[in-house]
Design a protein around this motif. Structure first.
Motif, mmCIF file in Angstrom:
data_model
loop_
_atom_site.group_PDB
_atom_site.id
_atom_site.type_symbol
_atom_site.label_atom_id
_atom_site.label_comp_id
_atom_site.label_asym_id
_atom_site.label_seq_id
_atom_site.Cartn_x
_atom_site.Cartn_y
_atom_site.Cartn_z
ATOM 1 N N LYS A 51 -9.848 8.034 -5.814
ATOM 2 C CA LYS A 51 -10.547 6.812 -6.203
ATOM 3 C C LYS A 51 -9.595 5.618 -6.239
ATOM 4 O O LYS A 51 -9.922 4.534 -5.751
ATOM 5 C CB LYS A 51 -11.213 6.991 -7.567
ATOM 6 C CG LYS A 51 -12.439 7.870 -7.516
ATOM 7 C CD LYS A 51 -13.045 8.047 -8.894
ATOM 8 C CE LYS A 51 -14.249 8.971 -8.833
ATOM 9 N NZ LYS A 51 -14.809 9.208 -10.176
ATOM 10 N N LYS A 82 -3.677 -1.534 7.740
ATOM 11 C CA LYS A 82 -4.195 -1.119 9.045
ATOM 12 C C LYS A 82 -3.610 0.223 9.476
ATOM 13 O O LYS A 82 -4.152 0.907 10.314
ATOM 14 C CB LYS A 82 -3.881 -2.186 10.084
ATOM 15 C CG LYS A 82 -4.649 -3.469 9.864
ATOM 16 C CD LYS A 82 -4.357 -4.461 10.947
ATOM 17 C CE LYS A 82 -5.201 -5.659 10.978
ATOM 18 N NZ LYS A 82 -5.550 -6.359 9.834
ATOM 19 N N ASP A 136 -6.696 5.384 -4.690
ATOM 20 C CA ASP A 136 -6.235 5.129 -3.329
ATOM 21 C C ASP A 136 -7.260 4.314 -2.550
ATOM 22 O O ASP A 136 -6.901 3.389 -1.807
ATOM 23 C CB ASP A 136 -5.930 6.458 -2.621
ATOM 24 C CG ASP A 136 -5.280 6.244 -1.271
ATOM 25 O OD1 ASP A 136 -4.258 5.522 -1.219
ATOM 26 O OD2 ASP A 136 -5.779 6.806 -0.280
ATOM 27 N N GLU A 137 -8.521 4.613 -2.722
ATOM 28 C CA GLU A 137 -9.580 3.854 -2.042
ATOM 29 C C GLU A 137 -9.572 2.395 -2.501
ATOM 30 O O GLU A 137 -9.695 1.476 -1.682
ATOM 31 C CB GLU A 137 -10.949 4.486 -2.312
ATOM 32 C CG GLU A 137 -12.096 3.775 -1.638
ATOM 33 C CD GLU A 137 -12.025 3.788 -0.120
ATOM 34 O OE1 GLU A 137 -12.503 2.807 0.502
ATOM 35 O OE2 GLU A 137 -11.502 4.751 0.460
ATOM 36 N N LEU A 138 -9.408 2.175 -3.798
ATOM 37 C CA LEU A 138 -9.317 0.801 -4.310
ATOM 38 C C LEU A 138 -8.093 0.083 -3.736
ATOM 39 O O LEU A 138 -8.167 -1.100 -3.390
ATOM 40 C CB LEU A 138 -9.242 0.806 -5.835
ATOM 41 C CG LEU A 138 -10.530 1.162 -6.572
ATOM 42 C CD1 LEU A 138 -10.253 1.318 -8.065
ATOM 43 C CD2 LEU A 138 -11.596 0.106 -6.324
ATOM 44 N N ASN A 139 -6.980 0.794 -3.634
ATOM 45 C CA ASN A 139 -5.769 0.193 -3.068
ATOM 46 C C ASN A 139 -5.959 -0.162 -1.598
ATOM 47 O O ASN A 139 -5.461 -1.183 -1.138
ATOM 48 C CB ASN A 139 -4.566 1.119 -3.240
ATOM 49 C CG ASN A 139 -4.059 1.136 -4.658
ATOM 50 O OD1 ASN A 139 -4.331 0.224 -5.436
ATOM 51 N ND2 ASN A 139 -3.340 2.173 -5.016
ATOM 52 N N ARG A 140 -6.690 0.661 -0.860
ATOM 53 C CA ARG A 140 -6.966 0.330 0.543
ATOM 54 C C ARG A 140 -7.778 -0.950 0.658
ATOM 55 O O ARG A 140 -7.554 -1.759 1.548
ATOM 56 C CB ARG A 140 -7.703 1.473 1.231
ATOM 57 C CG ARG A 140 -6.775 2.562 1.644
ATOM 58 C CD ARG A 140 -7.486 3.553 2.520
ATOM 59 N NE ARG A 140 -7.096 4.865 2.037
ATOM 60 C CZ ARG A 140 -7.784 5.955 2.198
ATOM 61 N NH1 ARG A 140 -8.905 5.938 2.856
ATOM 62 N NH2 ARG A 140 -7.345 7.090 1.724
ATOM 63 N N LYS A 141 -8.730 -1.115 -0.251
ATOM 64 C CA LYS A 141 -9.536 -2.345 -0.243
ATOM 65 C C LYS A 141 -8.689 -3.548 -0.639
ATOM 66 O O LYS A 141 -8.852 -4.627 -0.091
ATOM 67 C CB LYS A 141 -10.724 -2.201 -1.191
ATOM 68 C CG LYS A 141 -11.764 -1.235 -0.685
ATOM 69 C CD LYS A 141 -12.889 -1.078 -1.671
ATOM 70 C CE LYS A 141 -13.878 -0.038 -1.163
ATOM 71 N NZ LYS A 141 -14.922 0.231 -2.155
ATOM 72 N N THR A 142 -7.781 -3.349 -1.577
ATOM 73 C CA THR A 142 -6.938 -4.447 -2.066
ATOM 74 C C THR A 142 -5.904 -4.873 -1.036
ATOM 75 O O THR A 142 -5.735 -6.054 -0.769
ATOM 76 C CB THR A 142 -6.227 -4.031 -3.370
ATOM 77 O OG1 THR A 142 -7.210 -3.717 -4.355
ATOM 78 C CG2 THR A 142 -5.317 -5.127 -3.884
ATOM 79 N N TYR A 187 0.831 -1.203 0.000
ATOM 80 C CA TYR A 187 0.000 0.000 0.000
ATOM 81 C C TYR A 187 0.871 1.260 0.000
ATOM 82 O O TYR A 187 0.626 2.200 -0.748
ATOM 83 C CB TYR A 187 -0.954 0.019 1.202
ATOM 84 C CG TYR A 187 -1.732 1.304 1.257
ATOM 85 C CD1 TYR A 187 -2.749 1.542 0.347
ATOM 86 C CD2 TYR A 187 -1.410 2.302 2.175
ATOM 87 C CE1 TYR A 187 -3.440 2.744 0.353
ATOM 88 C CE2 TYR A 187 -2.095 3.498 2.189
ATOM 89 C CZ TYR A 187 -3.114 3.719 1.273
ATOM 90 O OH TYR A 187 -3.776 4.916 1.278
ATOM 91 N N SER A 210 -5.641 -3.783 2.262
ATOM 92 C CA SER A 210 -6.139 -3.766 3.644
ATOM 93 C C SER A 210 -5.112 -3.244 4.643
ATOM 94 O O SER A 210 -4.825 -3.896 5.652
ATOM 95 C CB SER A 210 -6.589 -5.170 4.060
ATOM 96 O OG SER A 210 -7.587 -5.648 3.207
#
Length: 77
Positions: free
Chosen positions: A59, A71, A61-67, A36, A69
């Protein structure tokens, strides 16, 4: 590319990033954090270079956070 369970060389500042969180984590989680962190650095360079818009940055960055994870992502804000 690193294999699952291995951690590649950390990008500049990553160790400080982990130390600030004062956490120890399994190698798989640490690899997710590292991936990440790297993706975020690349995105920032793309944004700074005018290759993507701020909206695209957020957008992706949000997808990367989901991918990945991560913490510790909240520390990057």
């Amino acid at each position: 590319m690193a294999h699952a369970g291995t951690v590649s060389k950390h990008p500049e500042g990553f160790e400080d990033y982990v130390k600030r969180a004062k956490l120890s984590m399994p190698p798989e989680e640490l690899q997710g954090e590292l991936d990440y962190w790297r993706s975020r650095k690349v995105l920032q360079r793309m944004l700074d270079g005018g290759l993507i818009t701020p909206d695209e940055f957020h957008k992706i960055d949000e997808l990367n956070r989901k991918t990945f994870s991560p913490k510790l992502a909240r520390l990057m804000a």
